[in-house]
Write an enzyme that holds these catalytic residues in place. Sequence first.
Site, PDB file in Angstrom:
ATOM      1  N   GLY A  28       0.806  -1.221   0.000  1.00  0.00           N
ATOM      2  CA  GLY A  28       0.000   0.000   0.000  1.00  0.00           C
ATOM      3  C   GLY A  28       0.836   1.267   0.000  1.00  0.00           C
ATOM      4  O   GLY A  28       2.023   1.244  -0.323  1.00  0.00           O
ATOM      5  N   GLY A  87       5.115   4.027  -9.106  1.00  0.00           N
ATOM      6  CA  GLY A  87       5.895   2.787  -9.287  1.00  0.00           C
ATOM      7  C   GLY A  87       4.993   1.569  -9.185  1.00  0.00           C
ATOM      8  O   GLY A  87       5.052   0.651 -10.022  1.00  0.00           O
ATOM      9  N   HIS A  88       4.138   1.552  -8.159  1.00  0.00           N
ATOM     10  CA  HIS A  88       3.178   0.444  -8.032  1.00  0.00           C
ATOM     11  C   HIS A  88       2.234   0.409  -9.240  1.00  0.00           C
ATOM     12  O   HIS A  88       1.925  -0.649  -9.779  1.00  0.00           O
ATOM     13  CB  HIS A  88       2.310   0.617  -6.772  1.00  0.00           C
ATOM     14  CG  HIS A  88       3.064   0.576  -5.479  1.00  0.00           C
ATOM     15  ND1 HIS A  88       3.198   1.670  -4.653  1.00  0.00           N
ATOM     16  CD2 HIS A  88       3.698  -0.434  -4.853  1.00  0.00           C
ATOM     17  CE1 HIS A  88       3.881   1.334  -3.579  1.00  0.00           C
ATOM     18  NE2 HIS A  88       4.204   0.068  -3.665  1.00  0.00           N
ATOM     19  N   GLN A 122       7.729  -9.418   7.808  1.00  0.00           N
ATOM     20  CA  GLN A 122       8.921  -9.036   7.051  1.00  0.00           C
ATOM     21  C   GLN A 122       9.603  -7.792   7.619  1.00  0.00           C
ATOM     22  O   GLN A 122      10.601  -7.335   7.072  1.00  0.00           O
ATOM     23  CB  GLN A 122       8.604  -8.872   5.566  1.00  0.00           C
ATOM     24  CG  GLN A 122       7.835  -7.614   5.207  1.00  0.00           C
ATOM     25  CD  GLN A 122       7.464  -7.626   3.738  1.00  0.00           C
ATOM     26  OE1 GLN A 122       6.630  -8.408   3.291  1.00  0.00           O
ATOM     27  NE2 GLN A 122       8.096  -6.759   2.954  1.00  0.00           N
ATOM     28  N   GLN A 156      14.864  -8.750  -3.627  1.00  0.00           N
ATOM     29  CA  GLN A 156      13.570  -9.388  -3.381  1.00  0.00           C
ATOM     30  C   GLN A 156      13.104 -10.174  -4.620  1.00  0.00           C
ATOM     31  O   GLN A 156      12.518 -11.256  -4.492  1.00  0.00           O
ATOM     32  CB  GLN A 156      12.540  -8.322  -3.018  1.00  0.00           C
ATOM     33  CG  GLN A 156      11.134  -8.825  -2.862  1.00  0.00           C
ATOM     34  CD  GLN A 156      10.214  -7.782  -2.243  1.00  0.00           C
ATOM     35  OE1 GLN A 156      10.162  -7.647  -1.037  1.00  0.00           O
ATOM     36  NE2 GLN A 156       9.513  -7.030  -3.058  1.00  0.00           N
TER      37      GLN A 156
HETATM   38  P1  AMP Z   1       5.969  -2.485  -1.633  1.00  0.00           P
HETATM   39  O1  AMP Z   1       4.602  -1.879  -1.515  1.00  0.00           O
HETATM   40  O2  AMP Z   1       7.076  -1.588  -1.217  1.00  0.00           O
HETATM   41  O3  AMP Z   1       6.040  -3.863  -1.019  1.00  0.00           O
HETATM   42  O4  AMP Z   1       6.199  -2.701  -3.194  1.00  0.00           O
HETATM   43  C1  AMP Z   1       5.298  -3.466  -3.955  1.00  0.00           C
HETATM   44  C2  AMP Z   1       5.918  -3.716  -5.310  1.00  0.00           C
HETATM   45  O5  AMP Z   1       6.132  -2.470  -5.967  1.00  0.00           O
HETATM   46  C3  AMP Z   1       7.281  -4.411  -5.214  1.00  0.00           C
HETATM   47  O6  AMP Z   1       7.389  -5.381  -6.248  1.00  0.00           O
HETATM   48  C4  AMP Z   1       8.231  -3.265  -5.413  1.00  0.00           C
HETATM   49  O7  AMP Z   1       9.486  -3.666  -5.942  1.00  0.00           O
HETATM   50  C5  AMP Z   1       7.475  -2.413  -6.414  1.00  0.00           C
HETATM   51  N1  AMP Z   1       7.985  -1.035  -6.381  1.00  0.00           N
HETATM   52  C6  AMP Z   1       8.221  -0.264  -5.285  1.00  0.00           C
HETATM   53  N2  AMP Z   1       8.749   0.907  -5.651  1.00  0.00           N
HETATM   54  C7  AMP Z   1       8.853   0.894  -7.007  1.00  0.00           C
HETATM   55  C8  AMP Z   1       9.336   1.822  -7.978  1.00  0.00           C
HETATM   56  N3  AMP Z   1       9.834   2.994  -7.624  1.00  0.00           N
HETATM   57  N4  AMP Z   1       9.301   1.462  -9.278  1.00  0.00           N
HETATM   58  C9  AMP Z   1       8.821   0.243  -9.652  1.00  0.00           C
HETATM   59  N5  AMP Z   1       8.347  -0.675  -8.786  1.00  0.00           N
HETATM   60  C10 AMP Z   1       8.371  -0.356  -7.487  1.00  0.00           C
END
Ligand code: AMP
Length: 282
Positions: A31, A36-37, A61, A154
Amino acid sequence: MILFKKAESLSRYLSQQKNEGVQIGFVPTMGALHQGHISLIEAAKKENRLTVCSIFVNPTQFNNSSDFQHYPVTTDKDIEKLLAAGCDVLFLPLAEEIYPPGFLARHYDLGSLETVLEGHYRPGHFQGVCQVIERLLEIVQPNRLYLGAKDFQQVKVITRLLHLLGKQDEIAVRMEPTLRENDGLAMSSRNLRLSAEQRALAPVIYTVLSSIKEKYKAGNKSLPQLEEQAASELEKNGFAVDYLQIRDADTLLSPTADSKHIVVLTAAALGEIRLIDNLPLN
Ligand code: AMP
């Protein structure tokens, strides 16, 4: 967009869809969604009839309880962004849906992936990532899984998890490029916690990674020297550097003469906020 809170009803719905030949793309997140998400949602939409996003701040985690307690939660805004992006299904479970009573954590053999870089600085972190991803995959049973290169290690860990589970042929992993702010800072939910002063300093991470890339491409292959210069540049700007390392992108170990892909990875904190980033060098 259909919102599910219960694992069982989501599973039932998705298995019906799969029986009708619908391909499922899955984007797991914690969330506080940013572009990026959303780029992962867009990538999933291009390849699948149905795109599923999960939002779950996975307690297992977090190796640092303050980081968990302060992790940003912006559910209403997240839902708006997912609607605007055309996401089909949102899974928003409570912890007991993911870890039902009697859930037994098991140990995943991640080899050196667990002891290097993030693994070293965040003990138990990747075990927690594997726990939540195994459970989410069991619930969603996607055809494709979309992950960000931002969390490079990851992606390696989850790819290994799929092999450990024997699901490597069933679920394809798609690694999507890191989205950045205009000043180069990698988008991250944790950026929301930076003070104005810290936010102004944060793009230095991208500047030093880019400078390593330029020097590497120009023929400077003295890796320890490149690493040291960059780490000290970060420290000069007020970062506490956990690591800044140039590694073989396949093994995440030190590059050898046979290494095909090289990546520089760093983790550095401004105050309490720990940021990670990486850049492929070739
Ligand atoms: P998180 O919410 O931080 O667990 O991220 C969820 C997904 O979004 C993971 O696969 C992250 O690697 C990806 N993610 C987070 N930040 C970025 C970004 N700046 N650009 C692309 N993917 C991202």
